[in-house]
Design a protein around this motif. Structure first.
Motif, PDB file in Angstrom:
ATOM      1  N   ILE A  68      38.754  51.925  39.645  1.00  0.00           N
ATOM      2  CA  ILE A  68      37.383  51.713  39.061  1.00  0.00           C
ATOM      3  C   ILE A  68      36.666  50.460  39.109  1.00  0.00           C
ATOM      4  O   ILE A  68      35.473  50.307  39.589  1.00  0.00           O
ATOM      5  CB  ILE A  68      37.779  51.640  37.636  1.00  0.00           C
ATOM      6  CG1 ILE A  68      38.333  53.173  37.149  1.00  0.00           C
ATOM      7  CG2 ILE A  68      36.618  51.197  36.573  1.00  0.00           C
ATOM      8  CD1 ILE A  68      38.795  53.062  35.721  1.00  0.00           C
ATOM      9  N   ALA A  69      37.544  49.375  39.328  1.00  0.00           N
ATOM     10  CA  ALA A  69      36.734  47.902  39.657  1.00  0.00           C
ATOM     11  C   ALA A  69      36.159  47.968  41.196  1.00  0.00           C
ATOM     12  O   ALA A  69      34.997  47.329  41.352  1.00  0.00           O
ATOM     13  CB  ALA A  69      37.948  46.844  39.768  1.00  0.00           C
ATOM     14  N   THR A  70      36.761  48.662  42.056  1.00  0.00           N
ATOM     15  CA  THR A  70      36.234  48.647  43.572  1.00  0.00           C
ATOM     16  C   THR A  70      34.840  49.516  43.275  1.00  0.00           C
ATOM     17  O   THR A  70      33.952  49.086  44.147  1.00  0.00           O
ATOM     18  CB  THR A  70      37.028  49.406  44.356  1.00  0.00           C
ATOM     19  OG1 THR A  70      38.186  48.645  44.473  1.00  0.00           O
ATOM     20  CG2 THR A  70      36.619  49.372  45.725  1.00  0.00           C
ATOM     21  N   GLN A  71      34.793  50.633  42.840  1.00  0.00           N
ATOM     22  CA  GLN A  71      33.547  51.455  42.776  1.00  0.00           C
ATOM     23  C   GLN A  71      32.593  50.738  41.908  1.00  0.00           C
ATOM     24  O   GLN A  71      31.271  50.941  42.494  1.00  0.00           O
ATOM     25  CB  GLN A  71      34.302  52.864  41.906  1.00  0.00           C
ATOM     26  CG  GLN A  71      35.165  53.602  42.596  1.00  0.00           C
ATOM     27  CD  GLN A  71      34.668  54.035  44.204  1.00  0.00           C
ATOM     28  OE1 GLN A  71      33.445  54.289  44.296  1.00  0.00           O
ATOM     29  NE2 GLN A  71      35.596  53.956  45.220  1.00  0.00           N
ATOM     30  N   ALA A  72      32.916  50.026  40.969  1.00  0.00           N
ATOM     31  CA  ALA A  72      31.994  49.324  40.129  1.00  0.00           C
ATOM     32  C   ALA A  72      31.439  47.705  40.639  1.00  0.00           C
ATOM     33  O   ALA A  72      30.575  47.161  40.032  1.00  0.00           O
ATOM     34  CB  ALA A  72      32.292  49.388  38.782  1.00  0.00           C
ATOM     35  N   ASP A  73      32.317  47.378  41.574  1.00  0.00           N
ATOM     36  CA  ASP A  73      32.141  45.953  42.010  1.00  0.00           C
ATOM     37  C   ASP A  73      32.431  45.084  40.875  1.00  0.00           C
ATOM     38  O   ASP A  73      31.398  44.087  40.565  1.00  0.00           O
ATOM     39  CB  ASP A  73      30.589  45.827  42.765  1.00  0.00           C
ATOM     40  CG  ASP A  73      30.496  44.462  43.341  1.00  0.00           C
ATOM     41  OD1 ASP A  73      31.511  44.063  44.113  1.00  0.00           O
ATOM     42  OD2 ASP A  73      29.337  44.122  43.473  1.00  0.00           O
ATOM     43  N   ILE A  74      33.460  45.218  40.391  1.00  0.00           N
ATOM     44  CA  ILE A  74      34.011  44.217  39.512  1.00  0.00           C
ATOM     45  C   ILE A  74      35.382  43.430  40.020  1.00  0.00           C
ATOM     46  O   ILE A  74      36.127  44.092  40.726  1.00  0.00           O
ATOM     47  CB  ILE A  74      34.421  44.937  38.110  1.00  0.00           C
ATOM     48  CG1 ILE A  74      33.220  45.616  37.406  1.00  0.00           C
ATOM     49  CG2 ILE A  74      35.236  43.995  36.985  1.00  0.00           C
ATOM     50  CD1 ILE A  74      33.541  46.717  36.332  1.00  0.00           C
ATOM     51  N   PRO A  75      35.184  42.025  39.785  1.00  0.00           N
ATOM     52  CA  PRO A  75      36.308  41.217  40.282  1.00  0.00           C
ATOM     53  C   PRO A  75      37.695  41.361  39.336  1.00  0.00           C
ATOM     54  O   PRO A  75      37.933  40.824  38.448  1.00  0.00           O
ATOM     55  CB  PRO A  75      35.985  39.759  40.157  1.00  0.00           C
ATOM     56  CG  PRO A  75      34.784  39.830  39.152  1.00  0.00           C
ATOM     57  CD  PRO A  75      34.341  41.293  39.317  1.00  0.00           C
ATOM     58  N   LEU A  76      38.231  42.311  39.663  1.00  0.00           N
ATOM     59  CA  LEU A  76      39.637  43.059  38.995  1.00  0.00           C
ATOM     60  C   LEU A  76      40.694  43.241  39.928  1.00  0.00           C
ATOM     61  O   LEU A  76      40.457  44.103  40.975  1.00  0.00           O
ATOM     62  CB  LEU A  76      39.308  43.944  38.048  1.00  0.00           C
ATOM     63  CG  LEU A  76      40.543  44.339  37.107  1.00  0.00           C
ATOM     64  CD1 LEU A  76      40.116  44.744  35.830  1.00  0.00           C
ATOM     65  CD2 LEU A  76      41.131  45.497  37.802  1.00  0.00           C
ATOM     66  N   ASN A  77      41.836  42.651  39.808  1.00  0.00           N
ATOM     67  CA  ASN A  77      42.725  43.048  40.614  1.00  0.00           C
ATOM     68  C   ASN A  77      44.533  43.129  39.960  1.00  0.00           C
ATOM     69  O   ASN A  77      44.627  42.192  38.781  1.00  0.00           O
ATOM     70  CB  ASN A  77      42.969  42.468  41.979  1.00  0.00           C
ATOM     71  CG  ASN A  77      42.914  41.099  41.505  1.00  0.00           C
ATOM     72  OD1 ASN A  77      42.051  40.254  41.656  1.00  0.00           O
ATOM     73  ND2 ASN A  77      44.219  40.185  41.528  1.00  0.00           N
ATOM     74  N   GLY A  78      45.428  43.602  40.413  1.00  0.00           N
ATOM     75  CA  GLY A  78      46.794  43.640  39.785  1.00  0.00           C
ATOM     76  C   GLY A  78      47.269  42.212  40.014  1.00  0.00           C
ATOM     77  O   GLY A  78      46.960  41.483  40.862  1.00  0.00           O
ATOM     78  N   VAL A  79      48.130  42.115  38.992  1.00  0.00           N
ATOM     79  CA  VAL A  79      48.905  40.549  39.089  1.00  0.00           C
ATOM     80  C   VAL A  79      50.318  40.896  39.695  1.00  0.00           C
ATOM     81  O   VAL A  79      51.291  41.920  39.450  1.00  0.00           O
ATOM     82  CB  VAL A  79      49.239  40.260  37.749  1.00  0.00           C
ATOM     83  CG1 VAL A  79      49.997  38.982  37.875  1.00  0.00           C
ATOM     84  CG2 VAL A  79      47.923  39.781  37.155  1.00  0.00           C
ATOM     85  N   LYS A  80      50.586  40.198  40.897  1.00  0.00           N
ATOM     86  CA  LYS A  80      51.771  40.567  41.470  1.00  0.00           C
ATOM     87  C   LYS A  80      53.034  39.626  40.951  1.00  0.00           C
ATOM     88  O   LYS A  80      52.618  38.508  40.505  1.00  0.00           O
ATOM     89  CB  LYS A  80      51.605  40.159  43.048  1.00  0.00           C
ATOM     90  CG  LYS A  80      50.803  41.065  43.775  1.00  0.00           C
ATOM     91  CD  LYS A  80      50.698  40.791  45.246  1.00  0.00           C
ATOM     92  CE  LYS A  80      49.807  41.856  45.910  1.00  0.00           C
ATOM     93  NZ  LYS A  80      49.625  41.615  47.502  1.00  0.00           N
TER      94      LYS A  80
END
Length: 275
Positions: free
Chosen positions: A263-275
């Protein structure tokens, strides 16, 4: 992923006597820029090789590593220094003085010394490591141990920038000089983010602002970095929330990390999973 850099320092020769982390990190960075680095290790080796062998190999793969007892084989060290532009050390100032290397320009006029120390001034010989420097500058959250050696990492980058400035200065004057990089000062600069209220418990980027934080997903955690107004507004619109922590938590909790990342990629939002 290998780092590819322009070989700007291919005419620079470096001798590093530094062990553990800040010095080897700095030497590795200079080698990436093309410098010819000779890493001189004591007969006992570099402790980093024992505790983090893969990291050690990564840092030294562009360097020439030699074993040398610099007290018993000083002539061999001097031979290396005679053709070098930079000397990197990470021992206490008193130890450096006992080796006669506190002012190496007396024997090697064009040599620049980058001396990495823990403290400066009256406390220059006080022992310490990254944990100690962080402890007094607000970057720890006791009782948890730090995951990143902030002072060592920043100190290494300071050593690199100091080395480049030293070479520039020598090109202007024709003679080398000695420079000190203080790890406690590096930790202090990192702590400025806490002292000035940007980060830390309750600070804007310490959890107070809903657009910058860590949220639980259906199968893990995600990091949201929507600091700028347009990113935050886009986040609210995309997830249909009102911008409160509670609403954000609810919007993320029923989706997997992969779903949220998509969703974040499609909307250009800086969000990613925490490893």
């Amino acid at each position: 992923m290998e780092v590819t850099t322009v070989q700007l320092l291919d005419d620079v020769r470096v001798v590093s006597l530094a062990i553990n982390l800040p010095g080897p990190l700095a030497a590795a960075r200079l080698a990436e820029f093309g410098a010819f680095v000779t890493k001189v290790e004591p007969p006992s080796g570099d402790p980093l090789a024992a505790v983090a062998p893969d990291w050690y190999r990564h840092l030294t793969h562009l360097q020439s590593v030699v074993t040398l007892d610099i007290k018993a084989e000083r002539a061999k060290l001097d031979t290396l220094l005679a053709d070098s532009d930079l000397l990197i050390t990470s021992m206490r100032p008193s130890a450096l003085a006992r080796l006669g290397l506190a002012r190496p320009q007396e024997s090697f006029p064009r040599l620049c010394l980058i001396e990495i120390v823990g403290h400066d001034g009256d406390r220059a010989d006080v022992p310490g490591h990254d944990l100690n420097y962080q402890a007094v500058h607000g970057t720890l959250s006791p009782p948890a141990m730090p995951k990143v050696p902030i002072a060592d990492m920043l100190g290494a980058e300071r050593a690199v920038s100091t080395a480049l400035a030293a070479l520039h200065g020598r090109n202007k004057t024709g003679v080398g000089a000695s420079y000190r990089v203080v790890l406690e000062e590096a930790a202090q600069r990192a702590g400025d983010a806490v002292r000035h209220g940007l980060m830390g418990d309750g600070a804007t980027l310490g959890g107070a602002f809903p657009g910058y934080g860590i949220y639980e997903s259906a199968d893990g955690f995600v990091a949201l970095g929507a600091v700028e107004p347009h990113f935050f507004t886009r986040t609210l619109e995309t997830f249909g929330v009102d911008g409160t922590h509670d609403q954000m938590r609810k919007a993320f909790a029923d989706k997997t990390t992969a779903e949220l990342e998509d969703i974040a990629t499609q909307a250009d939002i800086p969000l990613n999973g925490v490893k």
